[in-house]
Design a protein around this motif. Sequence first.
Motif, PDB file in Angstrom:
ATOM      1  N   VAL A 144       4.990  75.225-124.813  1.00 18.60           N
ATOM      2  CA  VAL A 144       5.213  74.138-123.810  1.00 18.60           C
ATOM      3  C   VAL A 144       3.798  74.291-123.190  1.00 18.60           C
ATOM      4  CG1 VAL A 144       6.174  73.722-121.439  1.00 18.60           C
ATOM      5  CG2 VAL A 144       7.658  74.644-123.177  1.00 18.60           C
ATOM      6  N   LEU A 145       3.161  73.190-122.996  1.00 18.82           N
ATOM      7  CA  LEU A 145       1.753  73.240-122.464  1.00 18.82           C
ATOM      8  C   LEU A 145       2.036  72.676-120.902  1.00 18.82           C
ATOM      9  CD1 LEU A 145      -1.181  72.947-122.298  1.00 18.82           C
ATOM     10  CD2 LEU A 145      -1.206  70.665-123.061  1.00 18.82           C
ATOM     11  N   ALA A 146       2.108  73.900-120.061  1.00 15.40           N
ATOM     12  CA  ALA A 146       2.333  73.837-118.521  1.00 15.40           C
ATOM     13  C   ALA A 146       1.034  73.587-117.745  1.00 15.40           C
ATOM     14  CB  ALA A 146       3.234  75.090-118.332  1.00 15.40           C
ATOM     15  N   VAL A 191      11.387  74.167-122.303  1.00 18.33           N
ATOM     16  CA  VAL A 191      11.781  75.340-123.035  1.00 18.33           C
ATOM     17  C   VAL A 191      13.066  75.150-123.633  1.00 18.33           C
ATOM     18  CG1 VAL A 191      12.381  77.770-122.613  1.00 18.33           C
ATOM     19  CG2 VAL A 191      10.355  77.071-121.809  1.00 18.33           C
ATOM     20  N   ARG A 192      14.137  74.605-122.849  1.00 14.92           N
ATOM     21  CA  ARG A 192      15.248  74.553-123.385  1.00 14.92           C
ATOM     22  C   ARG A 192      15.434  73.429-124.567  1.00 14.92           C
ATOM     23  NH1 ARG A 192      16.526  75.816-117.920  1.00 14.92           N
ATOM     24  NH2 ARG A 192      15.990  73.957-116.855  1.00 14.92           N
ATOM     25  N   ALA A 193      14.552  72.407-124.244  1.00 17.04           N
ATOM     26  CA  ALA A 193      14.601  71.345-125.271  1.00 17.04           C
ATOM     27  C   ALA A 193      14.193  71.858-126.602  1.00 17.04           C
ATOM     28  CB  ALA A 193      13.646  70.112-124.869  1.00 17.04           C
ATOM     29  N   LEU A 194      13.003  72.640-126.485  1.00 13.01           N
ATOM     30  CA  LEU A 194      12.538  73.177-128.138  1.00 13.01           C
ATOM     31  C   LEU A 194      13.609  74.311-128.275  1.00 13.01           C
ATOM     32  CD1 LEU A 194       8.591  73.793-126.789  1.00 13.01           C
ATOM     33  CD2 LEU A 194       9.628  72.301-128.535  1.00 13.01           C
ATOM     34  N   GLN A 200      12.052  78.836-133.338  1.00  9.19           N
ATOM     35  CA  GLN A 200      12.504  80.180-133.624  1.00  9.19           C
ATOM     36  C   GLN A 200      12.240  81.081-132.428  1.00  9.19           C
ATOM     37  OE1 GLN A 200      10.752  81.605-137.271  1.00  9.19           O
ATOM     38  NE2 GLN A 200      11.831  79.804-138.439  1.00  9.19           N
ATOM     39  N   ARG A 201      10.850  80.609-131.933  1.00  5.39           N
ATOM     40  CA  ARG A 201      10.233  81.063-130.792  1.00  5.39           C
ATOM     41  C   ARG A 201       9.628  79.783-129.847  1.00  5.39           C
ATOM     42  NH1 ARG A 201       8.847  83.530-134.897  1.00  5.39           N
ATOM     43  NH2 ARG A 201       7.541  82.155-135.431  1.00  5.39           N
ATOM     44  N   VAL A 202       9.930  80.288-128.407  1.00  6.33           N
ATOM     45  CA  VAL A 202       9.343  79.424-127.525  1.00  6.33           C
ATOM     46  C   VAL A 202       8.540  80.078-126.459  1.00  6.33           C
ATOM     47  CG1 VAL A 202       9.975  77.688-125.754  1.00  6.33           C
ATOM     48  CG2 VAL A 202      11.476  77.926-127.842  1.00  6.33           C
ATOM     49  N   VAL A 203       7.171  79.505-126.486  1.00  8.12           N
ATOM     50  CA  VAL A 203       6.226  80.200-125.578  1.00  8.12           C
ATOM     51  C   VAL A 203       5.707  79.100-124.636  1.00  8.12           C
ATOM     52  CG1 VAL A 203       5.577  82.062-127.271  1.00  8.12           C
ATOM     53  CG2 VAL A 203       4.359  79.831-127.175  1.00  8.12           C
ATOM     54  N   VAL A 204       5.147  79.522-123.507  1.00  9.95           N
ATOM     55  CA  VAL A 204       4.685  78.730-122.581  1.00  9.95           C
ATOM     56  C   VAL A 204       3.079  79.260-122.300  1.00  9.95           C
ATOM     57  CG1 VAL A 204       4.638  78.135-120.224  1.00  9.95           C
ATOM     58  CG2 VAL A 204       6.748  78.625-121.240  1.00  9.95           C
ATOM     59  N   GLY A 224      13.200  82.394-116.967  1.00 11.24           N
ATOM     60  CA  GLY A 224      14.797  81.931-116.765  1.00 11.24           C
ATOM     61  C   GLY A 224      15.353  81.005-117.598  1.00 11.24           C
ATOM     62  N   ALA A 225      14.464  80.264-118.147  1.00  5.43           N
ATOM     63  CA  ALA A 225      15.235  79.197-119.159  1.00  5.43           C
ATOM     64  C   ALA A 225      15.228  79.614-120.642  1.00  5.43           C
ATOM     65  CB  ALA A 225      14.049  77.966-119.065  1.00  5.43           C
ATOM     66  N   GLY A 226      14.616  80.972-120.958  1.00  8.40           N
ATOM     67  CA  GLY A 226      14.718  81.667-122.178  1.00  8.40           C
ATOM     68  C   GLY A 226      13.517  81.692-122.855  1.00  8.40           C
ATOM     69  N   ALA A 227      12.301  81.472-122.131  1.00  6.87           N
ATOM     70  CA  ALA A 227      10.922  81.470-123.001  1.00  6.87           C
ATOM     71  C   ALA A 227      10.799  82.994-123.490  1.00  6.87           C
ATOM     72  CB  ALA A 227       9.757  81.102-122.020  1.00  6.87           C
ATOM     73  N   ASP A 228      10.309  83.088-124.544  1.00  3.12           N
ATOM     74  CA  ASP A 228       9.920  84.407-125.114  1.00  3.12           C
ATOM     75  C   ASP A 228       8.712  84.863-124.571  1.00  3.12           C
ATOM     76  OD1 ASP A 228      11.851  84.500-127.212  1.00  3.12           O
ATOM     77  OD2 ASP A 228      11.040  82.740-128.004  1.00  3.12           O
TER      78      ASP A 228
END
Length: 278
Positions: A144-146, A191-194, A200-204, A224-228
């Motif tokens: 996620v490019l925040a 994050v949730r969409a990915l 396999q992993r989701v990072v911001v 809180g949304a589950g980012a690693d």
Amino acid sequence: MRHPRLTPLVAVAHGSRDPRAAATVAALLSVVRARASRRGLPGLDVRAGFLDHCAPSLPQVLGSVPAGAGPAVVVPLLLTAAYHSKADIPAQLAAATAARPGLDVVSAGTLGPHPLLLTAMERRLREAGVLTGDAVARAGTGVVLAAAGSSDPAANATIAELAARWARERGWRAVLPGYASAAGPRPADCVRALRDGGAQRVVVATYLLAPGYFADKVRDAALGAGADAVSAALGDAPEVADVVLDRYLAAELAGRRAAEAGAHAALARTRAQRAASG
């Protein structure tokens, strides 16, 4: 090789009530000075100003530039071109030049987009434990490019284009743009969409210059949304300092060429007038 002329670099940041933001700007400009020396610009006069919440203001900084120092080059410490670069800074520059007749100012472009900022974001992701150098790991990782977000659609489109470029050039599973305010989707939604899409992993990757309200908001919501992992703000990364210098040098060169062209034109007019009167 030493640059033929050193004109002041006035870095202008957004400003924040959070003291971490001003401290980050100070740290970044220390790196700018150090890297300027390595690039043949020892002793470069680097000053900081702020658009809001902090002192000194941009007009105050420009008012302190010594006479005869050459045109001050204003470098916006902004990651996208939006309201502050398009309206706020030009208005403050106009106020500064009105208050000090003869003040010569050249405005540089915003820091982003620039390829080195992607390198800086990968640096921050590595520091957060992300395997950015492993092609297999990247292929299974959603990013996620925040960004802060803007009411200017062109600014948000720039972030979306940057995300697409990053995914294409580096082989991430996907890179989705998320915005902390003024636009959607929010980083937590990305994050949730990915995750739902099978990453396999989701990072911001935090595409913000300094820590503060938005950075904290992005981090808390993403985790809180589950980012690693959530990276820190870009801050004083050396790549960011190099972008500041790139923008400074490009604007300084453009200003110097414009001044030379103006001088030649004035000389030509004077010669023409003398010829006509003679």
